[in-house]
Scaffold this motif. Sequence first.
Motif, PDB file in Angstrom:
ATOM      1  N   ALA A  29       0.852  -1.198   0.000  1.00 39.89           N
ATOM      2  CA  ALA A  29       0.000   0.000   0.000  1.00 39.89           C
ATOM      3  C   ALA A  29       0.883   1.241   0.000  1.00 39.89           C
ATOM      4  O   ALA A  29       1.771   1.398   0.852  1.00 39.89           O
ATOM      5  N   GLY A  30       0.663   2.116  -0.976  1.00 39.95           N
ATOM      6  CA  GLY A  30       1.431   3.355  -1.068  1.00 39.95           C
ATOM      7  C   GLY A  30       2.826   3.172  -1.654  1.00 39.95           C
ATOM      8  O   GLY A  30       3.593   4.134  -1.750  1.00 39.95           O
ATOM      9  N   GLU A  31       3.169   1.976  -2.037  1.00 42.35           N
ATOM     10  CA  GLU A  31       4.499   1.700  -2.600  1.00 42.35           C
ATOM     11  C   GLU A  31       4.405   1.527  -4.117  1.00 42.35           C
ATOM     12  O   GLU A  31       3.347   1.205  -4.650  1.00 42.35           O
ATOM     13  N   ASP A  32       5.525   1.675  -4.780  1.00 40.53           N
ATOM     14  CA  ASP A  32       5.605   1.442  -6.207  1.00 40.53           C
ATOM     15  C   ASP A  32       6.101   0.006  -6.420  1.00 40.53           C
ATOM     16  O   ASP A  32       7.177  -0.365  -5.916  1.00 40.53           O
ATOM     17  N   VAL A  33       5.322  -0.810  -7.147  1.00 39.29           N
ATOM     18  CA  VAL A  33       5.713  -2.216  -7.361  1.00 39.29           C
ATOM     19  C   VAL A  33       7.089  -2.292  -8.030  1.00 39.29           C
ATOM     20  O   VAL A  33       7.840  -3.259  -7.834  1.00 39.29           O
ATOM     21  N   ALA A  34       7.437  -1.249  -8.782  1.00 40.02           N
ATOM     22  CA  ALA A  34       8.742  -1.254  -9.448  1.00 40.02           C
ATOM     23  C   ALA A  34       9.884  -1.262  -8.424  1.00 40.02           C
ATOM     24  O   ALA A  34      11.006  -1.661  -8.752  1.00 40.02           O
ATOM     25  N   GLY A  35       9.611  -0.851  -7.194  1.00 38.01           N
ATOM     26  CA  GLY A  35      10.642  -0.841  -6.164  1.00 38.01           C
ATOM     27  C   GLY A  35      10.776  -2.160  -5.422  1.00 38.01           C
ATOM     28  O   GLY A  35      11.582  -2.299  -4.496  1.00 38.01           O
ATOM     29  N   VAL A  36       9.983  -3.158  -5.834  1.00 38.26           N
ATOM     30  CA  VAL A  36      10.017  -4.457  -5.148  1.00 38.26           C
ATOM     31  C   VAL A  36      11.157  -5.311  -5.699  1.00 38.26           C
ATOM     32  O   VAL A  36      11.278  -5.497  -6.906  1.00 38.26           O
ATOM     33  N   GLU A  37      11.966  -5.818  -4.775  1.00 41.46           N
ATOM     34  CA  GLU A  37      13.057  -6.697  -5.177  1.00 41.46           C
ATOM     35  C   GLU A  37      12.611  -8.161  -5.130  1.00 41.46           C
ATOM     36  O   GLU A  37      12.935  -8.959  -5.991  1.00 41.46           O
TER      37      GLU A  37
ATOM     38  N   PRO B 122       9.330 -14.910 -11.651  1.00 41.66           N
ATOM     39  CA  PRO B 122       9.353 -16.032 -10.698  1.00 41.66           C
ATOM     40  C   PRO B 122      10.570 -16.005  -9.767  1.00 41.66           C
ATOM     41  O   PRO B 122      10.480 -16.429  -8.607  1.00 41.66           O
ATOM     42  N   ARG B 123      11.701 -15.470 -10.263  1.00 40.75           N
ATOM     43  CA  ARG B 123      12.903 -15.440  -9.403  1.00 40.75           C
ATOM     44  C   ARG B 123      12.745 -14.485  -8.231  1.00 40.75           C
ATOM     45  O   ARG B 123      13.505 -14.530  -7.267  1.00 40.75           O
ATOM     46  N   GLN B 124      11.752 -13.605  -8.308  1.00 40.48           N
ATOM     47  CA  GLN B 124      11.524 -12.656  -7.206  1.00 40.48           C
ATOM     48  C   GLN B 124      10.660 -13.260  -6.091  1.00 40.48           C
ATOM     49  O   GLN B 124      10.431 -12.602  -5.084  1.00 40.48           O
ATOM     50  N   ILE B 125      10.167 -14.477  -6.294  1.00 43.75           N
ATOM     51  CA  ILE B 125       9.232 -15.051  -5.313  1.00 43.75           C
ATOM     52  C   ILE B 125       9.925 -16.193  -4.564  1.00 43.75           C
ATOM     53  O   ILE B 125      10.340 -17.176  -5.165  1.00 43.75           O
ATOM     54  N   GLU B 126      10.052 -16.027  -3.264  1.00 42.50           N
ATOM     55  CA  GLU B 126      10.697 -17.039  -2.430  1.00 42.50           C
ATOM     56  C   GLU B 126       9.665 -17.650  -1.475  1.00 42.50           C
ATOM     57  O   GLU B 126       8.665 -17.013  -1.163  1.00 42.50           O
ATOM     58  N   VAL B 127       9.957 -18.859  -1.031  1.00 41.40           N
ATOM     59  CA  VAL B 127       9.095 -19.522  -0.037  1.00 41.40           C
ATOM     60  C   VAL B 127       9.957 -19.904   1.163  1.00 41.40           C
ATOM     61  O   VAL B 127      11.059 -20.421   0.994  1.00 41.40           O
TER      62      VAL B 127
ATOM     63  N   VAL C 230       7.673  -8.398   2.023  1.00 37.54           N
ATOM     64  CA  VAL C 230       8.043  -7.766   0.755  1.00 37.54           C
ATOM     65  C   VAL C 230       9.391  -7.088   0.947  1.00 37.54           C
ATOM     66  O   VAL C 230       9.565  -6.272   1.861  1.00 37.54           O
ATOM     67  N   GLY C 231      10.344  -7.425   0.078  1.00 35.66           N
ATOM     68  CA  GLY C 231      11.665  -6.815   0.128  1.00 35.66           C
ATOM     69  C   GLY C 231      11.775  -5.744  -0.946  1.00 35.66           C
ATOM     70  O   GLY C 231      11.469  -5.995  -2.110  1.00 35.66           O
ATOM     71  N   PHE C 232      12.208  -4.555  -0.543  1.00 39.03           N
ATOM     72  CA  PHE C 232      12.336  -3.442  -1.489  1.00 39.03           C
ATOM     73  C   PHE C 232      13.793  -3.244  -1.885  1.00 39.03           C
ATOM     74  O   PHE C 232      14.706  -3.748  -1.225  1.00 39.03           O
ATOM     75  N   ARG C 233      14.004  -2.452  -2.933  1.00 38.45           N
ATOM     76  CA  ARG C 233      15.359  -2.344  -3.477  1.00 38.45           C
ATOM     77  C   ARG C 233      16.313  -1.593  -2.557  1.00 38.45           C
ATOM     78  O   ARG C 233      17.520  -1.618  -2.773  1.00 38.45           O
ATOM     79  N   ASP C 234      15.780  -0.912  -1.518  1.00 39.18           N
ATOM     80  CA  ASP C 234      16.678  -0.278  -0.545  1.00 39.18           C
ATOM     81  C   ASP C 234      17.047  -1.244   0.574  1.00 39.18           C
ATOM     82  O   ASP C 234      17.691  -0.863   1.543  1.00 39.18           O
ATOM     83  N   GLY C 235      16.622  -2.507   0.435  1.00 37.00           N
ATOM     84  CA  GLY C 235      16.978  -3.517   1.439  1.00 37.00           C
ATOM     85  C   GLY C 235      15.942  -3.684   2.535  1.00 37.00           C
ATOM     86  O   GLY C 235      16.029  -4.628   3.326  1.00 37.00           O
TER      87      GLY C 235
END
Length: 389
Positions: free
Chosen positions: A158-166, A230-235, A247-252
Amino acid sequence: MRSLTILGATGSIGQSTIDLIARDPGRWRIEALTGGRNVALLARDARRLGARIAVCADPAGLGDLRAALAGSGIEAAAGPAALAEAAARPADIAVSAIVGAAGLVPGLAVLERGGTLALANKETLVCAGPLVMARAQATGGRILPVDSEHSAIFQALAGEDVAGVERVIITASGGALRDWPFERLATATVADASAHPNWSMGQRITIDSASMFNKALEVIEAREFFGLDPRQIEVLVHPQSVVHALVGFRDGALMAHVGPADMRHAIGYALHWPERRALPVARLDLAAVGSLTFSTPDPVRWPALALARAVMAAGGTMGAVFNAAKEVALDAFLAGRIAFTAMSVVVERTLDRMLPEAGPQGAAMTLDLVMGTDHLARIRAGEIIDRME
Ligand code: NDP
């Protein structure tokens, strides 16, 4: 007052939805309730909530449904076509809580009218993700996730840009057989696999949790819904079921969604979105929980996860093959025809058989193509099971 349709009202998610509605009098008007075979429960809730129409998927149930609704003024109908028609009736929001691929057509009917679909039925996106997302975009229909992990990711975004998701991390309890010695898994009975340690759910998803097929479906669902690689999805295996997803973002930064194992949270969030309203779920006492643990899933114990990765790599309509083969294998396990560990063997062999027909075709996905693939995959999986006996 907002109008609501519940598809699969007689199941675990459907009943949790009704529990929330019943505690919030005056807020909801019920348009349609649908069930499968449990006509008595469907009729009871349709009367209790004053639904306009009640539909059972099983045509044989129509006589009983009519009798149970006599004098109430509530319309009664039956069969898959009536179910899709009920889904197409205008309502502010429709909860899709049918189990299995049977949820696809009614869910699409909601999106075709530009409606809002609160989606618990993960099979909709696994079988036909590209088609479903494209139809939603074309009609202005909206999908709100109800699966707890996907609701957790949605809330963290919420309020985040999906492009920033690692990356996203989906957690898995490991299900009923998590602590069994690997060598014993082949002897697990239906009762053994149905005893989930944390969540109270329908029997099919509970067994899918033990085999990790549920998590495999969720990985594909996350890819389709959030448009991730798919490589962005871990279990991760997380036995306490307190952290539902991260959710992990590109700033860590890593944002976790934490809460008790109660589906009424995710259902309520979708029902009230974008508002957050008070919900009758227990508040988490983290000190009582004490410690949270995480581990990498064992690929030998849970081959379903690697199969999901193969399905995503293959593309085409392999998601529909995967789900259909899994449903047929689960039916065979429930019927005592195959061992618990044979389910993944059936799915793997069906995927191998179907790859030439269902792999990447270049053609745009259509409902007919998906339904045809689902049908053929069920036949192939059945043949494979016959040969195993
Ligand atoms: P249940 O088995 O408890 O309920 C399934 C519902 O679907 C029932 O209303 C059933 O009717 C109906 N149904 C069954 N077959 C058909 C059919 N062929 N056509 C139309 N309706 C049918 O399932 P759950 O509530 O556990 O799960 C529902 C969906 O939500 C699944 O996709 C599951 O993966 C997902 N989900 C569930 C969670 C949970 O906590 N339970 C958590 C996250 C996702 P009847 O009983 O009358 O025969």
